[in-house]
Motif scaffolding. Structure first.
Motif, PDB file in Angstrom:
ATOM      1  N   TYR A   1       0.485  -1.436   0.290  1.00 26.04           N
ATOM      2  CA  TYR A   1       0.150  -0.393   0.069  1.00 26.04           C
ATOM      3  C   TYR A   1       0.775   1.517   0.088  1.00 26.04           C
ATOM      4  O   TYR A   1       0.412   1.593  -0.414  1.00 26.04           O
ATOM      5  N   ARG A   2       1.655   1.045   0.599  1.00 22.36           N
ATOM      6  CA  ARG A   2       2.936   2.199   0.906  1.00 22.36           C
ATOM      7  C   ARG A   2       4.308   2.364  -0.068  1.00 22.36           C
ATOM      8  O   ARG A   2       4.484   3.251  -0.007  1.00 22.36           O
ATOM      9  N   ASN A   3       3.697   1.402  -0.980  1.00 22.80           N
ATOM     10  CA  ASN A   3       4.772   1.594  -2.065  1.00 22.80           C
ATOM     11  C   ASN A   3       6.252   0.829  -0.994  1.00 22.80           C
ATOM     12  O   ASN A   3       7.627   1.598  -1.356  1.00 22.80           O
ATOM     13  N   TYR A   4       6.865   0.441  -0.597  1.00 22.97           N
ATOM     14  CA  TYR A   4       7.966   0.037   0.440  1.00 22.97           C
ATOM     15  C   TYR A   4       9.292  -0.753  -1.142  1.00 22.97           C
ATOM     16  O   TYR A   4       8.655  -1.418  -1.584  1.00 22.97           O
ATOM     17  N   ASP A   5      10.219   0.410  -0.954  1.00 18.86           N
ATOM     18  CA  ASP A   5      10.552  -0.967  -2.483  1.00 18.86           C
ATOM     19  C   ASP A   5      12.098  -0.599  -1.520  1.00 18.86           C
ATOM     20  O   ASP A   5      12.747  -1.278  -2.562  1.00 18.86           O
ATOM     21  N   ASN A   6      12.792  -0.345  -0.509  1.00 22.53           N
ATOM     22  CA  ASN A   6      13.711  -1.247   0.108  1.00 22.53           C
ATOM     23  C   ASN A   6      13.479  -1.788   1.531  1.00 22.53           C
ATOM     24  O   ASN A   6      12.600  -1.387   1.607  1.00 22.53           O
ATOM     25  N   LEU A   7      14.557  -2.138   1.701  1.00 18.96           N
ATOM     26  CA  LEU A   7      14.781  -2.639   3.901  1.00 18.96           C
ATOM     27  C   LEU A   7      14.599  -1.619   3.913  1.00 18.96           C
ATOM     28  O   LEU A   7      14.116  -2.017   5.579  1.00 18.96           O
ATOM     29  N   GLU A   8      15.237  -0.508   3.769  1.00 12.95           N
ATOM     30  CA  GLU A   8      15.171   0.383   5.147  1.00 12.95           C
ATOM     31  C   GLU A   8      13.102   0.992   5.080  1.00 12.95           C
ATOM     32  O   GLU A   8      13.021   1.497   6.470  1.00 12.95           O
ATOM     33  N   ASP A   9      12.657   0.502   4.317  1.00 12.62           N
ATOM     34  CA  ASP A   9      11.272   1.303   4.544  1.00 12.62           C
ATOM     35  C   ASP A   9      10.827   0.229   5.612  1.00 12.62           C
ATOM     36  O   ASP A   9       9.998   0.495   6.544  1.00 12.62           O
ATOM     37  N   PHE A  10      10.997  -0.495   5.595  1.00  8.60           N
ATOM     38  CA  PHE A  10      10.757  -1.941   6.254  1.00  8.60           C
ATOM     39  C   PHE A  10      11.604  -2.014   7.653  1.00  8.60           C
ATOM     40  O   PHE A  10      10.727  -1.754   8.481  1.00  8.60           O
ATOM     41  N   GLU A  11      13.189  -1.356   7.999  1.00  2.00           N
ATOM     42  CA  GLU A  11      13.172  -1.408   8.869  1.00  2.00           C
ATOM     43  C   GLU A  11      12.792  -0.120   9.587  1.00  2.00           C
ATOM     44  O   GLU A  11      11.959   0.127  10.760  1.00  2.00           O
ATOM     45  N   ALA A  12      12.069   0.767   9.162  1.00  5.13           N
ATOM     46  CA  ALA A  12      12.158   1.429   9.619  1.00  5.13           C
ATOM     47  C   ALA A  12      10.585   1.639  10.680  1.00  5.13           C
ATOM     48  O   ALA A  12      10.175   1.922  11.577  1.00  5.13           O
ATOM     49  N   GLU A  13       9.339   0.764   9.617  1.00  2.00           N
ATOM     50  CA  GLU A  13       8.211   0.165   9.752  1.00  2.00           C
ATOM     51  C   GLU A  13       8.542  -0.867  11.072  1.00  2.00           C
ATOM     52  O   GLU A  13       7.605  -0.526  12.086  1.00  2.00           O
ATOM     53  N   ILE A  14       9.407  -1.353  11.205  1.00  2.00           N
ATOM     54  CA  ILE A  14       9.425  -2.554  12.706  1.00  2.00           C
ATOM     55  C   ILE A  14      10.467  -1.822  13.064  1.00  2.00           C
ATOM     56  O   ILE A  14       9.681  -1.834  14.219  1.00  2.00           O
ATOM     57  N   THR A  15      10.453  -0.872  12.915  1.00  2.00           N
ATOM     58  CA  THR A  15      11.471   0.568  14.349  1.00  2.00           C
ATOM     59  C   THR A  15      10.192   0.955  15.113  1.00  2.00           C
ATOM     60  O   THR A  15      10.475   0.845  16.245  1.00  2.00           O
ATOM     61  N   LEU A  16       9.397   1.204  13.894  1.00  2.37           N
ATOM     62  CA  LEU A  16       8.354   1.960  14.657  1.00  2.37           C
ATOM     63  C   LEU A  16       6.860   0.953  15.802  1.00  2.37           C
ATOM     64  O   LEU A  16       6.970   1.538  16.660  1.00  2.37           O
ATOM     65  N   LEU A  17       7.290   0.205  15.486  1.00  2.00           N
ATOM     66  CA  LEU A  17       6.108  -0.771  15.766  1.00  2.00           C
ATOM     67  C   LEU A  17       6.478  -1.766  17.038  1.00  2.00           C
ATOM     68  O   LEU A  17       6.287  -1.491  18.168  1.00  2.00           O
ATOM     69  N   ARG A  18       8.067  -1.791  17.054  1.00  2.00           N
ATOM     70  CA  ARG A  18       8.715  -2.642  18.473  1.00  2.00           C
ATOM     71  C   ARG A  18       8.958  -0.744  19.214  1.00  2.00           C
ATOM     72  O   ARG A  18       8.188  -1.907  20.216  1.00  2.00           O
ATOM     73  N   SER A  19       9.329  -0.022  18.788  1.00  2.00           N
ATOM     74  CA  SER A  19       9.447   0.831  19.504  1.00  2.00           C
ATOM     75  C   SER A  19       7.762   1.413  20.577  1.00  2.00           C
ATOM     76  O   SER A  19       7.967   2.095  21.316  1.00  2.00           O
ATOM     77  N   GLU A  20       6.034   1.258  19.623  1.00  2.90           N
ATOM     78  CA  GLU A  20       5.450   1.553  20.200  1.00  2.90           C
ATOM     79  C   GLU A  20       4.820   0.437  21.157  1.00  2.90           C
ATOM     80  O   GLU A  20       4.461   0.224  22.194  1.00  2.90           O
ATOM     81  N   ALA A  21       5.044  -0.798  20.785  1.00  2.00           N
ATOM     82  CA  ALA A  21       4.608  -2.481  21.305  1.00  2.00           C
ATOM     83  C   ALA A  21       5.871  -2.131  22.752  1.00  2.00           C
ATOM     84  O   ALA A  21       5.487  -1.816  23.697  1.00  2.00           O
ATOM     85  N   ALA A  22       7.037  -1.429  22.819  1.00  4.08           N
ATOM     86  CA  ALA A  22       8.069  -0.979  23.940  1.00  4.08           C
ATOM     87  C   ALA A  22       7.890  -0.088  24.717  1.00  4.08           C
ATOM     88  O   ALA A  22       7.638  -0.608  26.149  1.00  4.08           O
ATOM     89  N   LEU A  23       6.407   0.995  24.787  1.00  3.37           N
ATOM     90  CA  LEU A  23       6.548   1.950  24.774  1.00  3.37           C
ATOM     91  C   LEU A  23       5.035   1.267  25.465  1.00  3.37           C
ATOM     92  O   LEU A  23       4.876   1.880  26.521  1.00  3.37           O
ATOM     93  N   ALA A  24       4.017   1.274  25.082  1.00  2.65           N
ATOM     94  CA  ALA A  24       3.163   0.121  25.825  1.00  2.65           C
ATOM     95  C   ALA A  24       2.957  -0.741  26.863  1.00  2.65           C
ATOM     96  O   ALA A  24       2.006  -0.918  27.470  1.00  2.65           O
ATOM     97  N   ALA A  25       4.746  -1.499  26.814  1.00  2.50           N
ATOM     98  CA  ALA A  25       4.923  -2.339  27.559  1.00  2.50           C
ATOM     99  C   ALA A  25       5.482  -1.405  29.426  1.00  2.50           C
ATOM    100  O   ALA A  25       5.670  -2.504  29.951  1.00  2.50           O
ATOM    101  N   THR A  26       5.430  -0.013  28.828  1.00  3.76           N
ATOM    102  CA  THR A  26       6.250   0.144  30.059  1.00  3.76           C
ATOM    103  C   THR A  26       5.142   1.271  30.170  1.00  3.76           C
ATOM    104  O   THR A  26       3.860   1.638  29.432  1.00  3.76           O
TER     105      THR A  26
END
Ligand SMILES: [Zn+2]
Length: 171
Positions: free
Chosen positions: A128-153
């Motif tokens: 949907y957002r036209n990720y075209d390289n690994l960095e795009d995935f990495e950025a999204e995953i980092t975001l997901l993880r940081s939000e999960a970490a925040l939610a757990a704290t």
């Protein structure tokens, strides 16, 4: 409106009432040919404007088919998908416009899909957002993880959390 019993086209309205908080009108009808009674519902058509400029009616089935591919092999049931489509429709209708761009429907899918399954969400977002390289995935995953970490704290210590050392183990 054809009678669902005899397919006759002549029916008489017995009673009209609003439903769904004014979003719909229900009419009780009586077929003039077979005498049976049935109810019809009238709702405003919600149109989706595609990128080409063409419009089509909003369809939950289309939302489901769009998301189903991203959910392949994931623990997501048909009921989950039906509920997701319902949430998407509610969100889009709540915006109150008679026409919505298809991109807005896509945005409305992202939130509920992420709650449902993060892997499916990543797959869907990547297309949907036209990720075209690994960095795009990495950025999204980092975001997901940081939000999960925040939610757990607890909120008090949220500022101090070190995201990289508090990653939850993916299930
Ligand atoms: Zn009839």
């Amino acid at each position: 409106m054809r009678c669902p019993y005899c397919r006759g086209t002549d029916s008489r309205v017995l009673d009209s009432r609003t439903a769904d908080d004014g979003a719909a009108i229900r009419r009780r009808r009586e077929c003039q040919e077979c005498g049976k009674r049935f109810t019809t519902a009238e709702t405003a058509v919600l149109s989706v404007v595609k990128r080409s400029g063409a419009t089509e009616s909003f369809s939950r089935a289309k939302v489901i088919s769009g998301v189903r591919k991203a959910c392949q092999g994931r623990p997501v049931s048909d009921d989950d998908l039906a509920l997701l489509a319902q949430r998407v429709e509610d969100a889009v209708r709540a915006a109150g416009a008679a026409e919505v761009p298809s991109a807005e429907v896509g945005v409305a899918i992202l939130g509920p899909l992420r709650e449902l399954d993060e892997v499916a969400y990543l797959r869907f977002a990547s297309v949907y957002r036209n990720y075209d390289n690994l960095e795009d995935f990495e950025a999204e995953i980092t975001l997901l993880r940081s939000e999960a970490a925040l939610a757990a704290t607890s909120p008090e210590s949220a500022d101090a959390v070190s995201v990289s050392t508090t990653l939850p183990t993916p299930s």
